[in-house]
Design a protein around this motif. Sequence first.
Motif, PDB file in Angstrom:
ATOM      1  N   TYR B  32       0.873  -1.180   0.000  1.00 32.15           N
ATOM      2  CA  TYR B  32       0.000   0.000   0.000  1.00 32.15           C
ATOM      3  C   TYR B  32       0.899   1.216   0.000  1.00 32.15           C
ATOM      4  O   TYR B  32       1.804   1.319   0.847  1.00 32.15           O
ATOM      5  CB  TYR B  32      -0.895  -0.026   1.243  1.00 32.15           C
ATOM      6  CG  TYR B  32      -1.760   1.203   1.448  1.00 32.15           C
ATOM      7  CD1 TYR B  32      -1.516   2.064   2.514  1.00 32.15           C
ATOM      8  CD2 TYR B  32      -2.820   1.481   0.603  1.00 32.15           C
ATOM      9  CE1 TYR B  32      -2.309   3.187   2.723  1.00 32.15           C
ATOM     10  CE2 TYR B  32      -3.624   2.597   0.807  1.00 32.15           C
ATOM     11  CZ  TYR B  32      -3.363   3.443   1.868  1.00 32.15           C
ATOM     12  OH  TYR B  32      -4.152   4.547   2.073  1.00 32.15           O
ATOM     13  N   ILE B  50      -2.128   4.006  -3.880  1.00 34.40           N
ATOM     14  CA  ILE B  50      -2.154   2.959  -4.900  1.00 34.40           C
ATOM     15  C   ILE B  50      -1.734   1.637  -4.283  1.00 34.40           C
ATOM     16  O   ILE B  50      -0.983   1.610  -3.297  1.00 34.40           O
ATOM     17  CB  ILE B  50      -1.237   3.330  -6.088  1.00 34.40           C
ATOM     18  CG1 ILE B  50      -1.555   2.492  -7.322  1.00 34.40           C
ATOM     19  CG2 ILE B  50       0.241   3.202  -5.700  1.00 34.40           C
ATOM     20  CD1 ILE B  50      -0.872   2.998  -8.592  1.00 34.40           C
ATOM     21  N   ARG B  51      -2.232   0.563  -4.831  1.00 32.57           N
ATOM     22  CA  ARG B  51      -1.785  -0.774  -4.472  1.00 32.57           C
ATOM     23  C   ARG B  51      -1.045  -1.353  -5.667  1.00 32.57           C
ATOM     24  O   ARG B  51      -1.302  -0.958  -6.813  1.00 32.57           O
ATOM     25  CB  ARG B  51      -2.972  -1.645  -4.061  1.00 32.57           C
ATOM     26  CG  ARG B  51      -3.637  -1.139  -2.789  1.00 32.57           C
ATOM     27  CD  ARG B  51      -4.602  -2.149  -2.199  1.00 32.57           C
ATOM     28  NE  ARG B  51      -5.252  -1.617  -1.007  1.00 32.57           N
ATOM     29  CZ  ARG B  51      -4.728  -1.681   0.215  1.00 32.57           C
ATOM     30  NH1 ARG B  51      -3.549  -2.248   0.404  1.00 32.57           N
ATOM     31  NH2 ARG B  51      -5.367  -1.165   1.241  1.00 32.57           N
ATOM     32  N   GLU B  56      -0.980   2.550 -12.496  1.00 36.89           N
ATOM     33  CA  GLU B  56      -1.254   3.974 -12.477  1.00 36.89           C
ATOM     34  C   GLU B  56      -2.618   4.233 -11.862  1.00 36.89           C
ATOM     35  O   GLU B  56      -3.559   3.466 -12.045  1.00 36.89           O
ATOM     36  CB  GLU B  56      -1.215   4.538 -13.905  1.00 36.89           C
ATOM     37  CG  GLU B  56      -1.378   6.046 -13.989  1.00 36.89           C
ATOM     38  CD  GLU B  56      -1.202   6.548 -15.416  1.00 36.89           C
ATOM     39  OE1 GLU B  56      -0.052   6.645 -15.880  1.00 36.89           O
ATOM     40  OE2 GLU B  56      -2.231   6.844 -16.047  1.00 36.89           O
ATOM     41  N   LYS B  57      -2.700   5.342 -11.114  1.00 41.29           N
ATOM     42  CA  LYS B  57      -3.977   5.770 -10.564  1.00 41.29           C
ATOM     43  C   LYS B  57      -4.059   7.284 -10.674  1.00 41.29           C
ATOM     44  O   LYS B  57      -3.111   7.981 -10.332  1.00 41.29           O
ATOM     45  CB  LYS B  57      -4.124   5.339  -9.106  1.00 41.29           C
ATOM     46  CG  LYS B  57      -5.473   5.701  -8.503  1.00 41.29           C
ATOM     47  CD  LYS B  57      -5.612   5.133  -7.104  1.00 41.29           C
ATOM     48  CE  LYS B  57      -6.973   5.461  -6.521  1.00 41.29           C
ATOM     49  NZ  LYS B  57      -7.115   4.900  -5.147  1.00 41.29           N
ATOM     50  N   THR B  63      -1.638  12.072 -10.165  1.00 37.88           N
ATOM     51  CA  THR B  63      -1.463  10.727 -10.705  1.00 37.88           C
ATOM     52  C   THR B  63      -0.315  10.043  -9.998  1.00 37.88           C
ATOM     53  O   THR B  63       0.741  10.643  -9.792  1.00 37.88           O
ATOM     54  CB  THR B  63      -1.172  10.770 -12.211  1.00 37.88           C
ATOM     55  OG1 THR B  63      -2.276  11.395 -12.900  1.00 37.88           O
ATOM     56  CG2 THR B  63      -0.976   9.368 -12.770  1.00 37.88           C
ATOM     57  N   SER B  65       2.222   6.894 -10.489  1.00 38.78           N
ATOM     58  CA  SER B  65       2.739   5.863 -11.382  1.00 38.78           C
ATOM     59  C   SER B  65       3.519   4.872 -10.543  1.00 38.78           C
ATOM     60  O   SER B  65       4.308   5.271  -9.681  1.00 38.78           O
ATOM     61  CB  SER B  65       3.651   6.479 -12.447  1.00 38.78           C
ATOM     62  OG  SER B  65       2.920   7.356 -13.269  1.00 38.78           O
ATOM     63  N   PHE B  66       3.291   3.587 -10.783  1.00 38.09           N
ATOM     64  CA  PHE B  66       3.892   2.543  -9.948  1.00 38.09           C
ATOM     65  C   PHE B  66       4.627   1.546 -10.813  1.00 38.09           C
ATOM     66  O   PHE B  66       4.075   1.023 -11.784  1.00 38.09           O
ATOM     67  CB  PHE B  66       2.799   1.853  -9.123  1.00 38.09           C
ATOM     68  CG  PHE B  66       3.328   0.883  -8.116  1.00 38.09           C
ATOM     69  CD1 PHE B  66       3.380  -0.475  -8.409  1.00 38.09           C
ATOM     70  CD2 PHE B  66       3.773   1.307  -6.893  1.00 38.09           C
ATOM     71  CE1 PHE B  66       3.873  -1.380  -7.482  1.00 38.09           C
ATOM     72  CE2 PHE B  66       4.278   0.423  -5.956  1.00 38.09           C
ATOM     73  CZ  PHE B  66       4.328  -0.929  -6.253  1.00 38.09           C
TER      74      PHE B  66
END
Lengths: 113, 112
Positions: B32, B50-51, B56-57, B63, B65-66
């Motif tokens: 998380y 974001i998980r 991306e969320k 935004t 970015s993961f």
Amino acid sequence: EAEVAQSPRYKITEKSQAVAFWCDPISGHATLYWYRQILGQGPELLVQFQDESVVDDSQLPKDRFSAERLKGVDSTLKIQPAELGDSAMYLCASSPGQGAEAFFGQGTRLTVV
Amino acid sequence: QQQVKQSPQSLIVQKGGISIINCAYENTAFDYFPWYQQFPGKGPALLIAIRPDVSEKKEGRFTISFNKSAKQFSLHIMDSQPGDSATYFCAARGGTASKLTFGTGTRLQVTL
């Protein structure tokens, strides 16, 4: 809008004195956290409660710090004796449960002189 | 031991520009990743989270970015506004019972 209440907002104390901070979480929130935020750094967890039980106090300096949440609602964090290095913002946060979003209070700014 | 590294320490962006803040983590148990916004004299407030099951969320101008393989995540603030001037913290948590580990913060200033 429900908020986490903390008092006092500011506290100046002399080293070696005792100081206490109070936190009232959002109603119904079972999890309560105390964080310490040194100027220019991110918050660091001191202690986490689930209802009245301590879940994590691994980073709490137990020789001088104590925390309690006797009835599982509001909480008190105490420092005795205060040291110069304890100057920081002390943040309380609460969440409906472990793993849920945590809501922070405005903090208590402690200055030890 | 710093488990979440955040950069840059400070950032100046012109109004309307894009603000980008980066974080890297080491603990693969983290699942998380929230971002918090903190104004002077206030406590941190959750901005977006974001998980790792998504890359991306987006919420409004914000935004995340993961990149799971690189163990990195970043916050992008589009059309940055002077009201966005604040300190931003990334954080990470592993499992429902564990604590949030915060980055060191990025002080963002959006100029006119």
